[in-house]
Design a protein around this motif. Structure first.
Motif, PDB file in Angstrom:
ATOM      1  N   ASN A   9     -39.384  35.611  11.289  1.00 55.40           N
ATOM      2  CA  ASN A   9     -39.571  34.062  10.945  1.00 55.40           C
ATOM      3  C   ASN A   9     -38.244  33.936  10.236  1.00 55.40           C
ATOM      4  O   ASN A   9     -37.919  34.345   9.327  1.00 55.40           O
ATOM      5  N   LEU A  10     -37.228  32.863  10.913  1.00 53.55           N
ATOM      6  CA  LEU A  10     -36.087  32.639  10.268  1.00 53.55           C
ATOM      7  C   LEU A  10     -36.256  31.502   9.403  1.00 53.55           C
ATOM      8  O   LEU A  10     -35.987  30.311   9.702  1.00 53.55           O
ATOM      9  N   ASP A  11     -36.821  31.698   8.243  1.00 56.21           N
ATOM     10  CA  ASP A  11     -37.036  30.500   7.254  1.00 56.21           C
ATOM     11  C   ASP A  11     -35.770  30.751   6.243  1.00 56.21           C
ATOM     12  O   ASP A  11     -34.785  31.333   6.404  1.00 56.21           O
ATOM     13  N   VAL A  12     -35.794  30.040   5.272  1.00 54.47           N
ATOM     14  CA  VAL A  12     -34.803  29.759   4.402  1.00 54.47           C
ATOM     15  C   VAL A  12     -34.616  31.059   3.555  1.00 54.47           C
ATOM     16  O   VAL A  12     -33.209  31.599   3.378  1.00 54.47           O
ATOM     17  N   GLU A  13     -35.607  31.949   3.093  1.00 54.58           N
ATOM     18  CA  GLU A  13     -35.417  33.227   2.679  1.00 54.58           C
ATOM     19  C   GLU A  13     -34.604  34.275   3.634  1.00 54.58           C
ATOM     20  O   GLU A  13     -33.959  34.929   3.296  1.00 54.58           O
ATOM     21  N   ALA A  14     -34.913  34.200   5.003  1.00 57.02           N
ATOM     22  CA  ALA A  14     -34.390  35.132   5.993  1.00 57.02           C
ATOM     23  C   ALA A  14     -33.002  34.679   6.094  1.00 57.02           C
ATOM     24  O   ALA A  14     -31.889  35.509   6.233  1.00 57.02           O
ATOM     25  N   ILE A  15     -32.688  33.131   6.026  1.00 58.58           N
ATOM     26  CA  ILE A  15     -31.398  32.687   6.330  1.00 58.58           C
ATOM     27  C   ILE A  15     -30.255  33.173   4.981  1.00 58.58           C
ATOM     28  O   ILE A  15     -29.227  33.794   5.297  1.00 58.58           O
ATOM     29  N   SER A  16     -31.034  33.221   3.850  1.00 60.37           N
ATOM     30  CA  SER A  16     -30.246  33.995   2.809  1.00 60.37           C
ATOM     31  C   SER A  16     -29.952  35.397   2.646  1.00 60.37           C
ATOM     32  O   SER A  16     -28.805  35.747   2.646  1.00 60.37           O
ATOM     33  N   GLY A  17     -30.839  36.082   3.016  1.00 60.93           N
ATOM     34  CA  GLY A  17     -30.915  37.324   3.528  1.00 60.93           C
ATOM     35  C   GLY A  17     -29.754  37.827   4.070  1.00 60.93           C
ATOM     36  O   GLY A  17     -28.755  38.557   4.128  1.00 60.93           O
ATOM     37  N   GLY A  20     -26.357  36.827   2.981  1.00 64.66           N
ATOM     38  CA  GLY A  20     -26.039  37.928   2.013  1.00 64.66           C
ATOM     39  C   GLY A  20     -25.736  39.236   2.487  1.00 64.66           C
ATOM     40  O   GLY A  20     -24.573  40.045   2.044  1.00 64.66           O
ATOM     41  N   SER A  21     -26.306  39.554   3.588  1.00 59.72           N
ATOM     42  CA  SER A  21     -25.771  40.801   4.333  1.00 59.72           C
ATOM     43  C   SER A  21     -24.646  40.937   4.830  1.00 59.72           C
ATOM     44  O   SER A  21     -23.959  41.909   4.841  1.00 59.72           O
ATOM     45  N   ILE A  22     -24.365  39.835   5.544  1.00 54.70           N
ATOM     46  CA  ILE A  22     -22.970  39.834   6.131  1.00 54.70           C
ATOM     47  C   ILE A  22     -21.788  39.567   5.247  1.00 54.70           C
ATOM     48  O   ILE A  22     -20.724  40.150   5.407  1.00 54.70           O
ATOM     49  N   SER A  23     -22.206  38.898   4.051  1.00 53.58           N
ATOM     50  CA  SER A  23     -21.332  39.015   3.041  1.00 53.58           C
ATOM     51  C   SER A  23     -20.910  40.412   2.599  1.00 53.58           C
ATOM     52  O   SER A  23     -19.617  40.702   2.296  1.00 53.58           O
ATOM     53  N   ILE A  24     -21.965  41.114   2.405  1.00 54.57           N
ATOM     54  CA  ILE A  24     -21.694  42.461   1.878  1.00 54.57           C
ATOM     55  C   ILE A  24     -20.829  43.380   2.817  1.00 54.57           C
ATOM     56  O   ILE A  24     -19.923  44.168   2.521  1.00 54.57           O
ATOM     57  N   VAL A 183     -26.171  41.758  10.121  1.00 59.99           N
ATOM     58  CA  VAL A 183     -27.483  41.388  10.619  1.00 59.99           C
ATOM     59  C   VAL A 183     -28.297  42.456  10.808  1.00 59.99           C
ATOM     60  O   VAL A 183     -29.423  42.683  10.471  1.00 59.99           O
ATOM     61  N   VAL A 184     -27.639  43.621  11.492  1.00 63.16           N
ATOM     62  CA  VAL A 184     -28.209  44.816  11.587  1.00 63.16           C
ATOM     63  C   VAL A 184     -28.885  45.347  10.155  1.00 63.16           C
ATOM     64  O   VAL A 184     -30.017  45.940  10.184  1.00 63.16           O
ATOM     65  N   VAL A 259     -21.795  32.053  -0.534  1.00 66.84           N
ATOM     66  CA  VAL A 259     -21.933  30.764  -0.945  1.00 66.84           C
ATOM     67  C   VAL A 259     -23.415  30.234  -0.181  1.00 66.84           C
ATOM     68  O   VAL A 259     -24.121  29.685  -0.761  1.00 66.84           O
ATOM     69  N   LEU A 260     -23.413  30.606   1.033  1.00 70.33           N
ATOM     70  CA  LEU A 260     -24.475  30.062   2.016  1.00 70.33           C
ATOM     71  C   LEU A 260     -25.929  30.753   1.615  1.00 70.33           C
ATOM     72  O   LEU A 260     -26.937  30.070   1.362  1.00 70.33           O
ATOM     73  N   SER A 261     -25.607  32.136   1.202  1.00 68.72           N
ATOM     74  CA  SER A 261     -26.739  32.886   0.756  1.00 68.72           C
ATOM     75  C   SER A 261     -27.308  32.290  -0.670  1.00 68.72           C
ATOM     76  O   SER A 261     -28.624  32.443  -0.966  1.00 68.72           O
TER      77      SER A 261
END
Length: 353
Positions: A9-17, A20-24, A183-184, A259-261
């Motif tokens: 489920n691509l909810d707000v928490e999933a989008i933040s995760g 954040g993972s792409i940022s890392i 994403v992976v 910032v998006l996360s």
């Protein structure tokens, strides 16, 4: 065997995760293109030394703020990694430039005046042109017979530089690979991490630490100030040669997704339903705690747009200079070919017809 996972489920928490993972992923590889560029060129003239020093100090304060504010251990490990990479870049600058704190422009090399060796003057020696031809064409001959023309060996052309389209495709592929890796990584962390129960109210929010906020704002100011020396150095050189554009593309991607996360946060209220103004109060406190990191990321993102503008402007100037240089070589080439076909006594500038 991997544990079963719930529906995606691509909810707000999933989008933040995901962000954040792409940022890392972007921040892990951000320094690699510039380190490789410096090593390939055996030079660090494109980088500003104050830029690296201010970025290093910003990362040091980032570590202190992360420890005092109580962020995730992953972010603390990344902050330590950034500091080590800063030291590598700074060591490259000191190795190639010498131990200096200032950005000194290399002396400009004036173009040598063109000399026509076929026209003798009262100052021209009998073997002046011949010596010039020997220096220019090499000494791979063993006689001075005028019956045998001197034929120069063909020079090995340098490898062609990538076109702008090839550079754009390569940079886009590199950015896409970083996004896919992020994403992976989020999918794997979601699959193998144990589920956490929802924490009511303000329990899951970080505490507001005064010293952590002070170090966080110092980190933001240093990050913002670090871009100014690099912008100034590019402007003084009127060039971005020696600066890897992927270095700043990865930095922009890391700042944007970070910032998006932070913004993608869903407040959890104490009860089953939020009371009037409760969700806004929780979200406001969350943004206030992370305001220094938001300011630093958003500010450097805007300043990096100025560096991208310099890449676009100065790359056009460099292409015009290369076209002019090629045109001058093409104009001079017929004279050189005509000199090759003449007997040596007429080619050395002796004044004989």
């Amino acid at each position: 065997m991997a544990p079963p996972t719930g529906p995606l489920n691509l909810d707000v928490e999933a989008i933040s995760g995901i962000c954040g993972s792409i940022s890392i992923a972007a921040w892990v590889v951000v320094f690699s293109p510039q380190i490789i560029e410096n090593f390939r060129r055996s030079s660090a003239n494109g980088l500003s030394v104050p830029f690296i020093i201010l970025w290093l100090l910003g990362d040091v304060f980032n570590i202190l703020g992360a420890v005092l504010q109580g962020v995730l251990p992953t972010m603390l490990i990344l902050a330590i990694y950034y500091t080590i990479a800063d030291f590598v870049l700074l060591a490259q600058c000191f190795y190639y430039k010498g131990f200096t704190w200032k950005d000194e422009l290399p002396p400009s090399q004036p173009k040598p005046p063109r000399v026509n060796v076929g026209e003798p003057t009262e100052r021209t020696g009998l073997l002046n042109g011949h010596l010039h031809e020997r220096e220019r064409r090499g000494s791979g001959w063993s006689h001075l017979s005028p019956a045998v023309p001197l034929v120069s060996e063909p020079a090995i052309p340098p490898p062609p530089a990538p076109t702008r389209l090839q550079s754009v495709i390569w940079n886009a592929v590199a950015m896409l690979m970083v996004c896919v890796a992020g994403v992976v990584g989020w999918l794997l962390s979601r699959q193998y991490s144990p589920g956490h129960a929802d924490t009511p109210g303000d329990q899951g929010l970080p505490s507001f630490d005064v010293w952590g906020q002070i170090f966080g704002w110092l980190c933001a100011v240093l990050y913002l100030g670090s871009r100014l020396p690099q912008l100034l150095l590019n402007w003084r050189r009127k060039s971005t040669e020696g600066v890897s554009i992927l270095f700043f593309l990865f930095a922009c991607l890391g700042n944007l997704t970070y910032v998006l996360s932070i913004f993608a946060y869903e407040p959890r209220c104490a009860g089953s339903r939020c009371r009037s103004g409760e969700a806004g109060r929780i979200y406001g406190r969350y943004i206030l705690v992370n305001s220094s990191w938001l300011a630093g990321s958003l500010g450097t993102l805007l300043l990096d747009l100025g560096i991208f503008a310099q890449f676009f402007i100065y790359s056009k100037d460099d292409s015009l200079d290369e076209d002019n240089q090629v045109f001058e070589e093409d104009v001079a080439s017929p004279d050189e070919r005509r000199l090759d076909d003449r007997p040596i006594l007429q080619r050395v500038g002796s004044g004989l017809p």
